[in-house]
Design an enzyme around this catalytic site. Sequence first.
Site, mmCIF file in Angstrom:
data_model
loop_
_atom_site.group_PDB
_atom_site.id
_atom_site.type_symbol
_atom_site.label_atom_id
_atom_site.label_comp_id
_atom_site.label_asym_id
_atom_site.label_seq_id
_atom_site.Cartn_x
_atom_site.Cartn_y
_atom_site.Cartn_z
ATOM 1 N N HIS B 336 -43.591 -40.103 31.172
ATOM 2 C CA HIS B 336 -42.481 -40.719 30.464
ATOM 3 C C HIS B 336 -42.406 -42.200 30.801
ATOM 4 O O HIS B 336 -43.008 -42.679 31.760
ATOM 5 C CB HIS B 336 -41.153 -40.009 30.737
ATOM 6 C CG HIS B 336 -40.610 -40.077 32.131
ATOM 7 N ND1 HIS B 336 -39.600 -40.938 32.507
ATOM 8 C CD2 HIS B 336 -40.909 -39.361 33.243
ATOM 9 C CE1 HIS B 336 -39.293 -40.721 33.790
ATOM 10 N NE2 HIS B 336 -40.069 -39.779 34.257
ATOM 11 N N GLU B 384 -37.306 -38.872 28.756
ATOM 12 C CA GLU B 384 -37.543 -37.733 29.642
ATOM 13 C C GLU B 384 -36.363 -37.476 30.542
ATOM 14 O O GLU B 384 -36.020 -36.338 30.840
ATOM 15 C CB GLU B 384 -38.799 -37.987 30.496
ATOM 16 C CG GLU B 384 -39.237 -36.788 31.337
ATOM 17 C CD GLU B 384 -38.717 -36.809 32.787
ATOM 18 O OE1 GLU B 384 -39.102 -35.916 33.553
ATOM 19 O OE2 GLU B 384 -37.927 -37.726 33.150
ATOM 20 N N ASP B 413 -46.267 -38.332 36.443
ATOM 21 C CA ASP B 413 -44.945 -38.962 36.316
ATOM 22 C C ASP B 413 -44.829 -39.902 37.510
ATOM 23 O O ASP B 413 -45.468 -40.958 37.517
ATOM 24 C CB ASP B 413 -43.885 -37.843 36.284
ATOM 25 C CG ASP B 413 -42.458 -38.344 36.143
ATOM 26 O OD1 ASP B 413 -42.204 -39.533 36.388
ATOM 27 O OD2 ASP B 413 -41.557 -37.521 35.794
HETATM 28 ZN ZN ZN Z 1 -36.583 -38.878 36.857
HETATM 29 ZN ZN ZN Z 2 -39.893 -38.891 36.118
#
Ligand code: ZN
Ligand code: ZN
Lengths: 708, 708
Positions: B336, B384, B413
């Site tokens: 994200h 996200e 991530d």
């Molecule tokens: Zn987060």
């Molecule tokens: Zn994250």
Amino acid sequence: SVSQDLDLEILETVMKQLDASKIRENLRELSREPHLASSPRDEALAQLLLHRWRDPESGLDAAEAPTYEALLSFPSRERPNRVAVVGPTGTILFSCRQSEQNLTGEQGGPDVVPPYAAYAPPGTPQGLLVYANRGTEEDFMELQTQGIRLEGTIALTRYGGTGRGAKAVNAAKHGVAGVLVYTDPADINDGHSSASQTFPNSWRLPPSGVERGSYYEYFGDPLTPYLPANPSSFRLNPDTVPGFPPIPTQPIGFEDAKILLCNLQGTLAPAAWQGALGCDYKLGPGFRPDGDFPAERYFWVNVSVHNRLELRNSSNVLGIIRGAVEPDRYVLYGNHRDSWVHGAVDPSSGTAVLLELSRVLGTLLKKGTWRPRRSIVFASWGAEEFGLIGSTEFTEEFFSKLQERTVAYINVDISVFANATLRAQGTPPVQSVIFSAAKQIPAPGLDGLSIYDNWIRYFNRSSTAYGLVPSLGSLGAGSDYAPFIHFLGISSMDIAYTYDRSKTSARIYPTYHTAFDTFGYVDKFVDPGFSSHQAVARTAGSVLLRLSDSLFLPLNVSDYGETLRNFLQAAQRDLGVLLEQHSISLGPLVTAVEKFEGAAAALGQHVSALQKDTPDPLQVRMLNDQLMLLERTFLNPRAFPEERYYSHVLWAPRTGSVATFPGLANACSRAMNTSLGSAAWAEVQRQLSILVVALEGAAATLRPVADL
Amino acid sequence: SVSQDLDLEILETVMKQLDASKIRENLRELSREPHLASSPRDEALAQLLLHRWRDPESGLDAAEAPTYEALLSFPSRERPNRVAVVGPTGTILFSCRQSEQNLTGEQGGPDVVPPYAAYAPPGTPQGLLVYANRGTEEDFMELQTQGIRLEGTIALTRYGGTGRGAKAVNAAKHGVAGVLVYTDPADINDGHSSASQTFPNSWRLPPSGVERGSYYEYFGDPLTPYLPANPSSFRLNPDTVPGFPPIPTQPIGFEDAKILLCNLQGTLAPAAWQGALGCDYKLGPGFRPDGDFPAERYFWVNVSVHNRLELRNSSNVLGIIRGAVEPDRYVLYGNHRDSWVHGAVDPSSGTAVLLELSRVLGTLLKKGTWRPRRSIVFASWGAEEFGLIGSTEFTEEFFSKLQERTVAYINVDISVFANATLRAQGTPPVQSVIFSAAKQIPAPGLDGLSIYDNWIRYFNRSSTAYGLVPSLGSLGAGSDYAPFIHFLGISSMDIAYTYDRSKTSARIYPTYHTAFDTFGYVDKFVDPGFSSHQAVARTAGSVLLRLSDSLFLPLNVSDYGETLRNFLQAAQRDLGVLLEQHSISLGPLVTAVEKFEGAAAALGQHVSALQKDTPDPLQVRMLNDQLMLLERTFLNPRAFPEERYYSHVLWAPRTGSVATFPGLANACSRAMNTSLGSAAWAEVQRQLSILVVALEGAAATLRPVADL
Ligand SMILES: [Zn+2]
Ligand SMILES: [Zn+2]
Ligand SMILES: [Ca+2]
Ligand SMILES: [Ca+2]
Ligand SMILES: [Zn+2]
Ligand SMILES: [Zn+2]
């Protein structure tokens, strides 16, 4: 070689070798004895198929006969079902026959199951008789409007108009205690009913003939929805299973129906309710004082049903010819094996074709002359008559494997209803391959005319893309294709020879599901010479070979565009104003249909370009995957959660009258009489979005594979 | 060429060119400003990514930034949320800070969103304060047991133990009117809480730091479950959407929590409820007479929440490198883009790696040095933090296409939580490719040790097949892999560098979701020199290349056998007796696991044999399809209809304590206290059947493709 393609000489050889007399011999053997699902004869026929498919000279690569344990329903041998007119003290004044007449010596024997309504519950209701036409909800409403008290009555209904089970469901809602079902000569015999006008003097249904059938509302084994009916599988409690008829129900012949119906008293039934029994149909309740049961109006009809539910083993027979190049791509070809009685037409006319086709292909295979590019799987399904059980359980057991790998499913159940013309049902991608096959096969008995040329005379439509073409019917749930198209999203078709509709308006061939559906009946009336059987064998065989052997899959995805456009236009025409009143725009749907058309057209051009080229094997495979998987993109298991197995957003059952996308049509017809902002109108919007997403998703799979 | 395979020299080149200083520069730019989902800076970063991916020298083949219209939740600028202690006349005695302290000049600015609980409803409850530990159902039960009346109170809870939203859900069930949530130094700072011990003097959370987060129970855009959030899509009514916290909720820092909590009166909280704020935690209700709010016990806490729901545009950025040989096979790599504040660690540490990886690959591509066998799709997901919205909507929009064609999904991530060791989560098929990658990359700062060698020292397990190996975690729903694994059944993984757990017991890195998660924080404390970032870039890059370029997909399906066996053993050990008491046999499950193991082993041998051979391209493709699609066979959209998106029968959420198949575990824990023959025990049997069918179906897809 990885570029192996359809061999036209092999195709020609197969067409030539498909032998009408061998189909006739197959049929004689298959229909020699009744072979009700799970009966010893049914299992013996499974062994016969297995034996044929394992024949070293003409068999397949491998064959198996796996078994499911399914809940079937049978009448009791000890206590036969009975329909009688009884007096107040229980005296029997009249009793319907409990088996059909043995008119030619072919209809008798201990293995002929007496007429019954499978899955109808046991019980012995008795009450005044009423006539309820076809037993639709509207029919019972009409009776109520006429002031007839239905509580505790026995409703006499005729086949047609709605599903078998629905008649009992509708009846029970109005308090009816028992249901009788008969076949009116108006609906099956073009009005003829006398012995001299019916079998064995013609192909028409004789007076004692009774249509059997499953009265279960869904399909698949009733105890194991979404799970294969293996011995260890979780099963529902049979006492609380939904979908069985709620009240005792029994089918009878029109000979007996006449005695009951023509003796009714009361108001004259509406004109549309009248039939061909040779009397005025009245509504009842009860018998008229001047008829055969004159004494008093409390002569009752007693319906004694002693059906029993039984867990029974039922086999599918599966045979495979392994693909030489892409063994992981399957073309499935199937039919059910089980019948109600001798089942010469239904299903043995299809099984006789199946066996002849597998013999011809098996022989080429064993000689080393030929092996298909893709795998061919032949299937003989068990217990179809009870609700497509064998095929449904198979799709439940091998869901992923079949969904990933199946190119198409070809169903040939009844191969010959009559010998006028080809009739095909299917989803749009299979239209072109059926046309190709039909164009190259001569129509039986019509010198120089192809099956296609003949077909277009009987069923046709005007296509925006092609002009006048034969019209392909759509697939309901009438045979084993149902789980393949609705549950798995596999492009499917059903092929048969059928009537000249200008010559008969019979609902279906007259001896359907009766003891009169025998070899002699077929041989003498349905297809003497078996040339229509041969024509179906050739058509289905050619379709099969084209699908299994063509380098490029002969699935024309553009043809879906026409369906979408037609559905869209119907929606615009018949629902547009209504939707606008509720601020619902069809704009996104229009855009989605356009995107689909654009992507399909571009893909078509890509196919043409590749075909001129010498594409590498992976380019072909990638393209074929797009074609094969298009149908899958229309599946959404969350679209109609209450409709068991139905996940195809284009072919789910449609109740609304507008011939458009079923989710939209059904939601609109439910919302119609609700207020602005109701949950039902929200559901219309949800269904519209489900549709748009499916079509956009379908278009996305047709676009160049590395587009974002 | 159709036999194009992984080029080890290219792999080596990529490993060398992945540049720690370029990752550092990426991170500086990405985290320069706060970039909350849908904010101007978030959209500017989308453009930055698009620009990079369209660079003629180092970009990809194509890039797009499609947008969804999603329901997000923001605090009001005009009426800031407030938590205060108020007297009976409304006088404010104390007010929590409304923004974090700007300690280094990096934490300020107008774009720093004040701490809030996204999706918590507006409202201004006030009531007596109680301390409810972690806000689990057990915690509230304990308070009731202690005789504390919860009706109308404000519950102070600490992060951890259960999901954010669950605290408010549990509280509301007991009549609580508002919820406060804070991070206890015991849980995040190993007990340290003073300014001198925390940032900027260490990496620990400073007293004013507040964890933001989404308090929505499900994932995806709340208004469009199962439909992409396109402008025309059907949307639920926001007022009746399930899954939002039922009562106003607000997070606060431990500096403020201390003042509230250390002033409570009442019973001493249980030992397990005590934290590190430096006082005895009492339960309340209300403040003690000898503290900071001494007057009377009707000093209330007032929680004023003015959050608003807003439909906002949020972009995904997608970039593709088209496969040279199999462009219709996708390896997806995503993270994200949106953060809560500056988001240097979360998510920019991952995005910085993503950009560096795409730069290196893009440069090779544009130079003409390399093109992968399969397509590589890079994704920068939007929104996200509000509930995996961008990735979920993407899977909803392209469900069919992705499910048919995606080889695997790689998620990075937070790339570096800390710099001790690699940590990977994933499903079993990806274990082997992560191991292969990790074995060939040096561990940063550990001369001669590979990432694998280092990893196994921190996380390991004993494998029946391989002996001691690093242990792969399983995938919950903590980041954008969730829709890919749970909804689509695509083999997925999440890769990061993380802590030495012997040195800290912090729930997560201390500044998680606070204003203190800045570039300076990363540069000084998390990964000075960025060598851990580089290690993650190399590991994920190597995994990506192996998946995109290997002729044979490096997915080891046999490794699923070990998971199944472990789940089975846990079921036998911990549920066996209970099941037996209810006449439920695990026998069919045992058989299914054995069949899976057998089929997987045989397939493994087939792969080895083919690899020695020179297989034709279609043989490889067929095999790869089996490997790619195995994960799909575990999906059953009808298995857990109440668990939105969760369809994977092995990885759905498990509430029971037994580490076994989730459907079985959950059904057993629900049935446990019901009587023999209950619906809950029937559900246990149904879940067992669902499982058996899935495993048998999986085994069927692994067997030779033309077996019946
Ligand atoms: Zn987060
Ligand atoms: Zn994250
Ligand atoms: Ca079933
Ligand atoms: Ca959505
Ligand atoms: Zn049939
Ligand atoms: Zn039939």
